[in-house]
Design a protein around this motif. Structure first.
Motif, PDB file in Angstrom:
ATOM      1  N   PRO A   1      45.376  41.215  51.158  1.00 44.13           N
ATOM      2  CA  PRO A   1      44.628  39.970  51.399  1.00 44.13           C
ATOM      3  C   PRO A   1      45.533  38.919  52.044  1.00 44.13           C
ATOM      4  O   PRO A   1      46.734  38.880  51.775  1.00 44.13           O
ATOM      5  CB  PRO A   1      44.186  39.531  49.997  1.00 44.13           C
ATOM      6  CG  PRO A   1      44.943  40.364  49.034  1.00 44.13           C
ATOM      7  CD  PRO A   1      45.442  41.582  49.745  1.00 44.13           C
TER       8      PRO A   1
ATOM      9  N   ARG B   1      44.739  31.650  45.417  1.00 46.20           N
ATOM     10  CA  ARG B   1      44.789  32.952  46.071  1.00 46.20           C
ATOM     11  C   ARG B   1      45.380  32.886  47.463  1.00 46.20           C
ATOM     12  O   ARG B   1      45.602  33.908  48.112  1.00 46.20           O
ATOM     13  CB  ARG B   1      43.392  33.577  46.112  1.00 46.20           C
ATOM     14  CG  ARG B   1      43.023  34.203  44.772  1.00 46.20           C
ATOM     15  CD  ARG B   1      41.526  34.267  44.567  1.00 46.20           C
ATOM     16  NE  ARG B   1      40.863  34.993  45.631  1.00 46.20           N
ATOM     17  CZ  ARG B   1      39.562  34.850  45.922  1.00 46.20           C
ATOM     18  NH1 ARG B   1      38.837  33.998  45.250  1.00 46.20           N
ATOM     19  NH2 ARG B   1      39.040  35.553  46.895  1.00 46.20           N
TER      20      ARG B   1
ATOM     21  N   LYS C   1      39.631  29.464  47.857  1.00 46.66           N
ATOM     22  CA  LYS C   1      40.833  30.289  47.688  1.00 46.66           C
ATOM     23  C   LYS C   1      42.053  29.418  47.384  1.00 46.66           C
ATOM     24  O   LYS C   1      42.925  29.826  46.612  1.00 46.66           O
ATOM     25  CB  LYS C   1      41.078  31.126  48.945  1.00 46.66           C
ATOM     26  CG  LYS C   1      40.128  32.305  49.041  1.00 46.66           C
ATOM     27  CD  LYS C   1      40.455  33.194  50.212  1.00 46.66           C
ATOM     28  CE  LYS C   1      39.600  34.447  50.170  1.00 46.66           C
ATOM     29  NZ  LYS C   1      39.233  34.903  51.502  1.00 46.66           N
TER      30      LYS C   1
END
Lengths: 811, 302
Positions: free
Chosen positions: A345, A371, A366
């Motif tokens: 990712p 993340r 995110k």
């Protein structure tokens, strides 16, 4: 007003919010000391200033007496048992019906200043309207309000109202919303023109909350002031007189701005009671790589170096760049390092205007969740979008104002974690000025936000909207102009009809649709990907930047992936692009012609004069350059064929007579080069001194009658262009009387030219200082602009100084 | 003062962005022929006699009467034998629950309760700057279909116009309109709010024939405009009609030049619309039910 000031060891024995990482030295991220050590080691000679802002303890105040027990319970359930002093002060003003502006740093709990009185009012049928400049901010505040509501069982109905609200939900919002959270654009186009549908809101309107006040300056601010005039008329119709609560990031004049916007006195709360974690701020100047030319290493490479080091040490990092192009280039550099493996990712993302809303929401989410390790953004993230806590903030280039610098630096270190902010100077004059005078940034007060609520075109746009909303009666006021003159003009245009002492709207149109609060002209351009027969909209570009970014042949980047513009449908507002693997990006070449229409004030002196007045401006994008990644070498040109952008505005100019030039220069060419260099430095200094952004002011060198305009040609020397864009021979021109313009870069002007004229002496003097004391030998991007071409008789620096000395002789 | 203001604007405006939307320009072009024909038909008379009140001169020009509050009333009686297109009005009187058709005709409503209505407005944009300057209502009354129209000659007369509409409403009235639920009724609600009056239409059952037509005529007509229903279902072709979109100009022509000719043509257009509703309703009620699924139930207007 004074309050019992309580410190952290007060009777409650705890800080306001019980977050785990609050106000504890252990909360300092582990990588931070390592990063500081590394930067100190590698930054010798590059760190030109470093400032440590100590942690600051909280100052608390009790809830206002008589606050409803349900609200106290709701706050307690969210861990809030007392207020900060500034919150209490603001709440007291608001609850007493005094308009108030709260100007405290990022993350100081400003939103409670308005949630609290609004909740209290809602318990007795009072309604509130929240206006945020963006939809994302509205969503954040809705979530916060709903949590308080749930925690206290308050039965409050809060809803957002924006372009995404479906039809059925709109009816519910109109009739039942206690708190309607919206934006100025929706108030302008959706609510005020339909105010009878919103009668229940307006009849019971007790509070209007305007957050991110500092955003409403310049053109947007002038629109906002007029929008509030319209809101006041509609509220008066329904017998309501709401109290306004403004919140602002740090600017020099929050109270003045709020009062100019509202047209009424506003109380100021600016003594912050919230705690703050320790913060280190550095100004980083890239090393000189060519002393002769005064060239420094690129800021981009330094910024990405610092960001790489921070991410490697596990610190969440945000990089701000000043243009969309910079964002894409920096994202590419960081992705090359961290996102090389497509199976993992992504750790790095770009965030900027022009992406579709879903993509932006996804990035925000995110970021909040941790993340993403690094985001690269334009000013889009400068606003209070909730993206959680970040450790390091890197500014690739001075954002153009002290206020914006602190706003961006404030992105690191929310929730009191130790934080680092680094401003990396580019070779632009403002950046080098700040690097040489760090006290300007670190010690100074931030700028004044200025608006001109009576800018005539904006005023007339809103007068039309106001006449549509409610008939005007003689004796009313709308702005500083005489109402009857303005309405007489509209009557002549056939949009209003006078009957006795009342003017009624009679046109078959909806005037709000013709007025955009944000930009000069309507019509965003859609960027449509046609790769492989697809037709996907991948971005939107506003009208004003379309000519500079979407010309045929342009490389347009989204998330650092390049697309090439194949076809631009100017009237249809569409650009068709295909994916490309180009190893270069493109940069538009534009030039500007000005014609003087009228001068308001003129100061004559030996050899010329200075004046300000009205001008006609024509801007043309003539072509573009192709620039290779990493090496930045220029690898080609392309032509652009687009309609001219014309406007009528105000300007400050200096005109020098030919005899004076003869005495100072040995050739017209040297004089012209001097004018171009002087214009570059004057433009930057003017933006600094009149506290506006560089793009708010335009610069040009011409002859004042628009027979020719001057640009820096490919060889680095000034060349003359005729009206049709063809090149003119400098020697052949019969009359050579160059005029240097600094113009207000908005149709009709937003009131910059007169203050520039008043400060012209200081502008010239500071520009001369900038050029004279610049470390370069011949002239460089930090003083007179990029210097190209071989050595010549007079250096660009000497030529510019020659012109600046002529200007300094004028009164 | 006003000249110098106009000069200032003239200097600024040519350089400002132009806001004439392309569709408006195209529409103007398409209408030019219609307008030219109207000019030939109606000539260029000045209607307003010196000294007469606006209501009196408008009433005289339209063959109506000036009533309380300074508004104009036009009233026409149509016997049930009257045919609009190829449809006799008598079919309306014969409507009952036995012929549900597209309408799912409610048992408890008698044809005499139906109040057909249509407005002529200063625009279609909606919002508080749009108003209805002409209201037409029609209802069965014994052996006649009575069609009453109210016009306001001045802005000041708008409250009287709204009061006149309220006077037409009875406790058991059922509204019948064409696209009136979303447009006309909400416009009236807005105007009443602005005039600080109660909305006389609020809470009334409202049968919007646009929705019924959508179901009944799906696939049979080129579109669901009233004009298509007139041609396709009612055998009606209007001649010398003033198109509804010229209504705003009929109004400004009266306001600015005191010329009532277009308003007269618009009043005829408005009567034709209401008569079309009155014969369309039984026509839709008579359609076989299979064409009409799902039927449109009666709903209360907002």
């Amino acid at each position: 007003m004074s309050y019992p000031v309580l410190d952290q060891t007060d009777l409650f024995g705890e800080s306001q919010r019980p977050d785990a990482d609050v106000a504890s030295p252990r909360a300092a991220p582990a990588g931070m000391p390592a990063l500081l050590a590394e930067l100190h080691a590698s930054g010798a000679g590059r760190i030109c200033a470093e400032l440590t802002l100590p942690a600051r303890a909280a100052r608390h105040a009790a809830f206002p007496p008589g606050l409803d027990a349900r609200i106290v319970a709701a706050l307690a359930a969210r861990g809030i048992r007392q207020l900060y002093t500034h919150q209490r002060e603001a709440v007291d003003h608001a609850m007493a019906g005094r308009h108030v502006v709260v100007a405290t740093p990022t993350a100081s709990g400003k939103s409670l200043c308005y949630h609290l009185p609004v909740l209290a009012a809602a318990l007795s049928q009072g309604r509130a309207l929240y206006l945020f400049p963006t939809k994302a901010l509205a969503q954040d505040q809705l979530a916060e309000l709903l949590e308080l509501n749930r925690a206290g069982g308050l039965g409050l109905r809060a809803c957002t109202f924006d372009g995404d609200t479906p039809g059925d939900a709109r009816r519910v919002v109109r009739s039942h919303g206690d708190v309607v959270i919206s934006n100025p654009d929706m108030l302008h186009q959706g609510m005020l023109p339909h105010h009878p549908k919103w009668a229940r809101l307006f009849e019971n309107l007790r509070y209007v909350v305007i957050d991110e006040l500092h955003m409403y300056r310049g053109v947007f601010g002038a629109h906002m002031a007029n929008l509030l005039r319209r809101l006041a008329r509609v509220c008066a119709f329904y017998g309501a007189a709401p109290t306004f609560i403004f919140c602002s990031a740090t600017i020099a004049n929050p109270r003045e701005l709020a009062e100019r916007l509202l047209g009424a006195p506003v109380a100021l709360v600016d003594a912050c009671g919230a705690p703050q974690g320790q913060k280190t701020v550095m100004i980083w100047n890239p090393p000189v790589v060519n002393a002769d030319l005064g060239l420094r290493a690129s800021a981009r490479s330094q910024s990405s170096h610092i960001a790489r080091a921070a991410v490697q040490l596990g610190l969440k990092t945000l990089v701000f760049a000043n243009s969309r192009l910079e964002v894409e280039v920096l994202t590419k550099y960081l992705k090359d390092r961290f996102d090389a493996d497509p199976r993992q990712p992504a750790r790095v993302a770009a965030y900027r205007g022009g992406y579709l809303p879903t993509e932006r929401r996804d990035k925000e989410h995110k970021l909040r969740q941790g993340r993403l390790d690094c985001a690269v953004s334009t000013s889009a993230l400068e606003l209070g979008v909730d993206i959680g806590s970040l450790d390091v903030c890197v500014l690739n280039g001075y954002p153009g104002s002290v206020a914006a610098t602190w706003q961006r630096l404030g992105r690191a270190g929310r929730r009191e974690r130790a934080a680092l902010g680094v401003l990396v100077a580019t070779s632009a004059p403002l950046d080098q000025f700040v690097a040489r005078h760090p006290e300007f940034l670190l010690g100074a007060s931030p700028e004044h936000a200025r608006i001109d609520p009576d800018q005539l075109l904006i005023l007339m746009d809103h007068l039309r909207c106001a006449a549509f909303e409610l008939p005007f009666r003689s004796g009313e006021r709308f702005g500083a102009e005489q109402l009857e003159s303005m309405l007489g003009y509209l009557e002549h245009q056939g949009v209003v009809h006078r009957e006795a002492d009342t003017w009624h709207w009679i046109a078959d149109s909806y005037p709000a649709n013709a007025v955009s609060l944000r930009s000069v002209a309507d019509g965003n351009f859609l960027v449509i990907d046609t790769t492989g027969g697809a037709r996907d909209v991948i971005a939107e570009v506003d009208y004003s930047s379309a000519a500079l970014t979407l010309y045929e042949g342009a490389i347009y980047m989204v998330q650092a992936s390049p697309w090439q513009v194949e076809k631009l449908d100017w009237t249809g507002r569409k650009a068709f692009v295909t994916r490309t693997r180009a190893d270069y990006y493109t940069d538009a070449i534009d030039y500007t012609r000005l014609k003087i229409l009228d001068d308001f004030e003129r100061a004559r002196g030996p050899g010329g004069h200075a004046a300000h007045g009205e001008v006609h401006v024509v801007r043309r994008v003539a072509g573009y350059k192709k620039i290779r990644y990493y090496t930045h070498e220029n690898i080609g040109y392309g032509p652009v064929h687009l309609p001219d952008h014309e406007m009528h505005t105000t300007a400050l100019w200096w005109e020098i007579e030919e005899q004076a030039l003869h005495a100072a220069f040995s050739s017209r060419q040297d004089a012209l080069d001097g004018f171009l260099g002087a214009a570059y430095s004057l433009h930057h200094i003017a933006a600094l001194l009149c506290l506006s952004e560089l793009r708010d002011i335009g610069r040009a060198v011409g002859d004042g009658a628009a027979t020719w305009s001057a640009v820096v040609g490919p060889e680095g020397r000034g060349i003359l262009r005729a009206e049709d864009g063809s090149e003119l021979a400098l020697r052949a021109e019969r009359r050579f009387r160059p005029t240097l313009f600094l113009y207000d870069n908005y149709p009709g002007g937003i009131g910059l030219a007169a203050p520039l004229f008043d400060q012209r002496g200081q502008i010239v003097q500071r520009a001369a200082d900038l050029v004279r004391h610049c470390g370069c030998s011949q002239g460089c991007p930090a003083c007179v602009g990029p210097v190209l071409g071989a050595a010549r008789g007079l250096t660009p620096k000497q030529a510019a100084l020659g012109v600046l000395q002529l200007l300094a002789r004028l009164p | 003062m006003s000249a110098s203001f106009a000069e200032r604007m003239a200097r600024l405006v040519p350089a400002a962005p132009q806001h004439t939307p392309a569709p408006a320009a195209a529409r103007a072009g398409a209408l030019a022929a219609v307008i030219a024909r109207l000019e030939r038909l109606h000539g260029a008379r000045r209607e307003r006699a010196p000294g007469a009140t606006p209501a009196a001169s408008l009433a005289a020009a339209l063959d109506g009467e000036s009533i309380d509050g300074g508004i104009v009333r036009l009233r026409r009686n149509y016997p049930l034998a009257y045919r609009h297109g190829d449809q006799p009005l008598a079919r309306l009187a014969g409507c009952s629950q036995d012929h549900a058709g597209a309408l799912r005709w409610p048992r408890r409503i008698a044809p005499a309760q139906l109040l057909f209505f249509d407005t002529e407005t200063t625009g279609l944009a909606g919002g508080s700057g749009t108003l209805a300057f002409m209201l037409g209502v029609g209802r069965l009354c014994g052996a006649n279909f009575v069609l009453t129209q109210y016009l306001m000659p001045t802005f000041a007369a708008e409250p009287a116009l709204l009061a006149a509409l309220a006077g037409e409403i009875r406790a058991d009235s059922v509204l019948v309109s064409f696209n009136g639920r979303s447009f006309d009724a909400s416009l009236i609600a807005t105007r009443c709010r602005l005039a600080r009056r109660p909305d006389p239409l609020a809470g009334l059952p409202h049968l919007d024939l646009l929705h019924a037509l959508r179901r009944a005529a799906a696939g049979q007509l080129p579109n669901c405009r009233l004009q298509s229903a007139e041609t396709g279902l009612l055998g009606l072709a209007r001649s010398d009609d003033l198109p509804g979109q010229l209504a705003p100009r009929a109004w400004t022509r009266w306001l600015g030049e005191n010329r009532a000719d277009w308003l007269a043509a618009l009043a005829r257009h408005n009567r034709d619309d209401i008569l079309s509703l009155a014969v369309l309703l039984p026509r839709l009620a008579g359609e076989p039910a299979r064409l009409c699924e799902p039927a449109v139930p009666l709903r209360r207007s907002a």
